[in-house]
Design an enzyme around this catalytic site. Structure first.
Site, PDB file in Angstrom:
ATOM      1  N   ASN A 185       4.186   4.724  15.142  1.00 39.62           N
ATOM      2  CA  ASN A 185       3.980   3.297  14.949  1.00 39.62           C
ATOM      3  C   ASN A 185       2.721   2.830  15.678  1.00 39.62           C
ATOM      4  O   ASN A 185       2.058   3.609  16.370  1.00 39.62           O
ATOM      5  CB  ASN A 185       5.217   2.504  15.386  1.00 39.62           C
ATOM      6  CG  ASN A 185       5.556   2.717  16.859  1.00 39.62           C
ATOM      7  OD1 ASN A 185       4.674   2.869  17.699  1.00 39.62           O
ATOM      8  ND2 ASN A 185       6.837   2.731  17.174  1.00 39.62           N
ATOM      9  N   LYS A 196       0.817  -1.221   0.000  1.00 39.54           N
ATOM     10  CA  LYS A 196       0.000   0.000   0.000  1.00 39.54           C
ATOM     11  C   LYS A 196       0.850   1.270   0.000  1.00 39.54           C
ATOM     12  O   LYS A 196       0.360   2.349  -0.323  1.00 39.54           O
ATOM     13  CB  LYS A 196      -0.968   0.018   1.173  1.00 39.54           C
ATOM     14  CG  LYS A 196      -0.340   0.086   2.538  1.00 39.54           C
ATOM     15  CD  LYS A 196      -1.399   0.028   3.638  1.00 39.54           C
ATOM     16  CE  LYS A 196      -0.799   0.080   5.023  1.00 39.54           C
ATOM     17  NZ  LYS A 196      -0.088   1.342   5.299  1.00 39.54           N
ATOM     18  N   ASP A 197       2.158   1.145   0.343  1.00 41.18           N
ATOM     19  CA  ASP A 197       3.053   2.298   0.341  1.00 41.18           C
ATOM     20  C   ASP A 197       3.742   2.511  -1.003  1.00 41.18           C
ATOM     21  O   ASP A 197       4.451   3.509  -1.178  1.00 41.18           O
ATOM     22  CB  ASP A 197       4.148   2.118   1.407  1.00 41.18           C
ATOM     23  CG  ASP A 197       3.599   2.111   2.819  1.00 41.18           C
ATOM     24  OD1 ASP A 197       2.557   2.747   3.052  1.00 41.18           O
ATOM     25  OD2 ASP A 197       4.214   1.467   3.694  1.00 41.18           O
ATOM     26  N   ARG A 225       0.460   4.788  18.592  1.00 42.85           N
ATOM     27  CA  ARG A 225      -0.936   5.187  18.355  1.00 42.85           C
ATOM     28  C   ARG A 225      -1.871   4.630  19.422  1.00 42.85           C
ATOM     29  O   ARG A 225      -2.787   5.313  19.881  1.00 42.85           O
ATOM     30  CB  ARG A 225      -1.372   4.742  16.954  1.00 42.85           C
ATOM     31  CG  ARG A 225      -0.587   5.435  15.853  1.00 42.85           C
ATOM     32  CD  ARG A 225      -1.069   5.035  14.465  1.00 42.85           C
ATOM     33  NE  ARG A 225      -0.178   5.578  13.442  1.00 42.85           N
ATOM     34  CZ  ARG A 225      -0.558   5.893  12.211  1.00 42.85           C
ATOM     35  NH1 ARG A 225      -1.814   5.723  11.839  1.00 42.85           N
ATOM     36  NH2 ARG A 225       0.301   6.372  11.338  1.00 42.85           N
ATOM     37  N   SER A 272      -5.678   9.350   7.277  1.00 44.13           N
ATOM     38  CA  SER A 272      -5.984   8.734   5.985  1.00 44.13           C
ATOM     39  C   SER A 272      -7.225   9.355   5.346  1.00 44.13           C
ATOM     40  O   SER A 272      -8.329   9.252   5.899  1.00 44.13           O
ATOM     41  CB  SER A 272      -6.211   7.230   6.175  1.00 44.13           C
ATOM     42  OG  SER A 272      -6.879   6.669   5.068  1.00 44.13           O
ATOM     43  N   ARG A 323      -8.802   8.206   2.848  1.00 46.15           N
ATOM     44  CA  ARG A 323      -9.691   7.075   2.539  1.00 46.15           C
ATOM     45  C   ARG A 323     -10.564   6.739   3.746  1.00 46.15           C
ATOM     46  O   ARG A 323     -11.790   6.554   3.612  1.00 46.15           O
ATOM     47  CB  ARG A 323      -8.839   5.870   2.138  1.00 46.15           C
ATOM     48  CG  ARG A 323      -9.594   4.554   2.055  1.00 46.15           C
ATOM     49  CD  ARG A 323      -8.651   3.387   1.855  1.00 46.15           C
ATOM     50  NE  ARG A 323      -7.807   3.154   3.022  1.00 46.15           N
ATOM     51  CZ  ARG A 323      -8.147   2.408   4.065  1.00 46.15           C
ATOM     52  NH1 ARG A 323      -9.351   1.840   4.097  1.00 46.15           N
ATOM     53  NH2 ARG A 323      -7.325   2.222   5.063  1.00 46.15           N
ATOM     54  N   ARG A 324      -9.935   6.645   4.898  1.00 45.25           N
ATOM     55  CA  ARG A 324     -10.698   6.305   6.104  1.00 45.25           C
ATOM     56  C   ARG A 324     -11.643   7.432   6.498  1.00 45.25           C
ATOM     57  O   ARG A 324     -12.782   7.189   6.923  1.00 45.25           O
ATOM     58  CB  ARG A 324      -9.729   5.991   7.257  1.00 45.25           C
ATOM     59  CG  ARG A 324      -9.011   4.656   7.085  1.00 45.25           C
ATOM     60  CD  ARG A 324      -7.888   4.479   8.077  1.00 45.25           C
ATOM     61  NE  ARG A 324      -7.310   3.129   8.005  1.00 45.25           N
ATOM     62  CZ  ARG A 324      -6.105   2.806   8.449  1.00 45.25           C
ATOM     63  NH1 ARG A 324      -5.325   3.746   8.982  1.00 45.25           N
ATOM     64  NH2 ARG A 324      -5.662   1.562   8.350  1.00 45.25           N
ATOM     65  N   ARG A 350       0.204  10.251  13.824  1.00 46.73           N
ATOM     66  CA  ARG A 350       1.365   9.603  13.210  1.00 46.73           C
ATOM     67  C   ARG A 350       2.014   8.708  14.251  1.00 46.73           C
ATOM     68  O   ARG A 350       1.678   8.740  15.416  1.00 46.73           O
ATOM     69  CB  ARG A 350       2.394  10.645  12.724  1.00 46.73           C
ATOM     70  CG  ARG A 350       1.981  11.499  11.547  1.00 46.73           C
ATOM     71  CD  ARG A 350       1.915  10.753  10.223  1.00 46.73           C
ATOM     72  NE  ARG A 350       3.121   9.975   9.914  1.00 46.73           N
ATOM     73  CZ  ARG A 350       4.222  10.469   9.357  1.00 46.73           C
ATOM     74  NH1 ARG A 350       4.294  11.771   9.071  1.00 46.73           N
ATOM     75  NH2 ARG A 350       5.250   9.690   9.080  1.00 46.73           N
ATOM     76  N   CYS A 377      -2.312   6.981  -1.774  1.00 51.39           N
ATOM     77  CA  CYS A 377      -2.803   7.090  -0.405  1.00 51.39           C
ATOM     78  C   CYS A 377      -3.018   8.530   0.032  1.00 51.39           C
ATOM     79  O   CYS A 377      -3.601   8.789   1.085  1.00 51.39           O
ATOM     80  CB  CYS A 377      -1.847   6.381   0.555  1.00 51.39           C
ATOM     81  SG  CYS A 377      -0.193   7.107   0.620  1.00 51.39           S
TER      82      CYS A 377
END
Length: 310
Positions: A153, A85-86, A157, A131, A133-134, A151, A244
């Site tokens: 890891n 996805k990246d 989060r 995101s 998209r989200r 942001r 993305c």
């Protein structure tokens, strides 16, 4: 004549998740190629180093990829392991994405401080996500949501969630599974409610196009079903011209002798969206994905949906 090389240097990012999925990929490669040794090397990317800005604020793609490609060009690594996805829709001509191991779970997971479901969260709850998209898809389900960038890891989060900075966050199930982080199955967001990112849950192994030895080795763990699905998704992404940074999504999965693909295009300002589900002929998946993208681009024009705005 077989090359005498017996060591393949594997480039990865320094994050815990990147290293873990690289270790898992290398274990697969080793099981299929016991005569070859693998050396994992870490390289920090721009996306790893700049953590005080949302990814959408960067004016470029490939934030987690380019430094790994440079390592291969400079002779410091032979292959690179990426979260698909990246990876931008266009790969530079010197490289190729040559193998896709079996895909992990592609869905997203909603985590809340007290275990609430999305519909039970208080009015005006704060959701941590950067995101597009989200955001577009959650806004359809809960128009009262307040979005706040996040942001870091996965552990960072989750700590921010429990420290009260957010009422809820969304993470990829694949990353949590790879890190052995348990989550309630009821927290998984259905594919009907949240179409995953293009390539979500999939790993791509990148090689130099002229490196036949590495290509031969990595092809030993390629999963055909995963490859067909993600190539269809990425064909859609190339034609729709986005990544993305924009509210785009596509997910393909086998159903019988067809590939079922759901694709979504949204507007990050108005939060309007268009979603289509089609069944692709296995022999023409990429061509038909491109046709779907063309149809959706025209529909965006007709309905004044600008997915390049966020």
């Amino acid at each position: 004549m077989m090359s005498k090389r017996r060591v393949i240097r594997v480039a990865t990012r320094p994050s815990l998740l990147a290293k873990r999925q690289t270790e898992q990929t290398v274990a697969l490669l080793k099981s299929k190629n016991p005569e070859v040794d693998f050396e994992i090397k870490t390289f920090s990317t721009k996306g790893d180093l700049v953590l005080d800005r949302s990814l959408t604020q960067f004016g470029t793609t490939g934030l987690f990829v380019k430094e790994l490609e440079m390592a291969m060009l400079n002779g410091e690594a032979d292959i690179a392991v990426h979260s698909l996805k990246d990876v931008p829709s266009m790969t530079p001509t010197q490289f190729c994405l040559h193998a896709y191991p079996k895909r992990e779970k592609a869905q997203d997971v909603l985590l809340t401080r007290h275990g609430e479901k999305l519909e039970d969260l208080k009015e005006g709850f704060v959701l941590g996500t950067g995101s597009p998209r989200r955001r577009v898809q959650i806004a359809q389900l809960r128009p009262d949501v307040i979005f706040k960038d996040i942001r870091g890891n996965i552990d960072t989060r989750i700590k921010k969630l429990h420290n009260g900075e957010y009422d809820a966050i969304i993470l990829a199930a694949a990353g949590m599974n790879r890190l052995d982080i348990a989550f309630d199955i009821n927290s998984v967001i259905s594919l009907d409610d949240m179409v995953p990112a293009i390539g979500q849950g999939a790993i791509a192994i990148e090689c130099l196009k002229n490196d036949d030895f590495s290509k031969d080795i990595v092809s030993s763990i390629n999963d055909y079903d995963t490859e067909k699905a993600v190539l269809a998704e990425r064909a859609f992404m190339r034609e729709i011209e986005g990544g993305c940074k924009f509210p785009l999504a596509a997910h393909a999965i086998y159903e019988g002798d067809k590939l079922k693909m759901t694709a979504l295009v949204g507007d990050g300002k108005s939060m309007k969206q268009i979603k289509h589900t089609v069944f692709l002929d296995i022999l023409n998946t990429e061509k038909e994905s491109i046709e779907l993208a063309k149809v959706m681009k025209q529909e965006c024009k007709d309905k004044d949906i600008n997915y390049h705005l966020f």
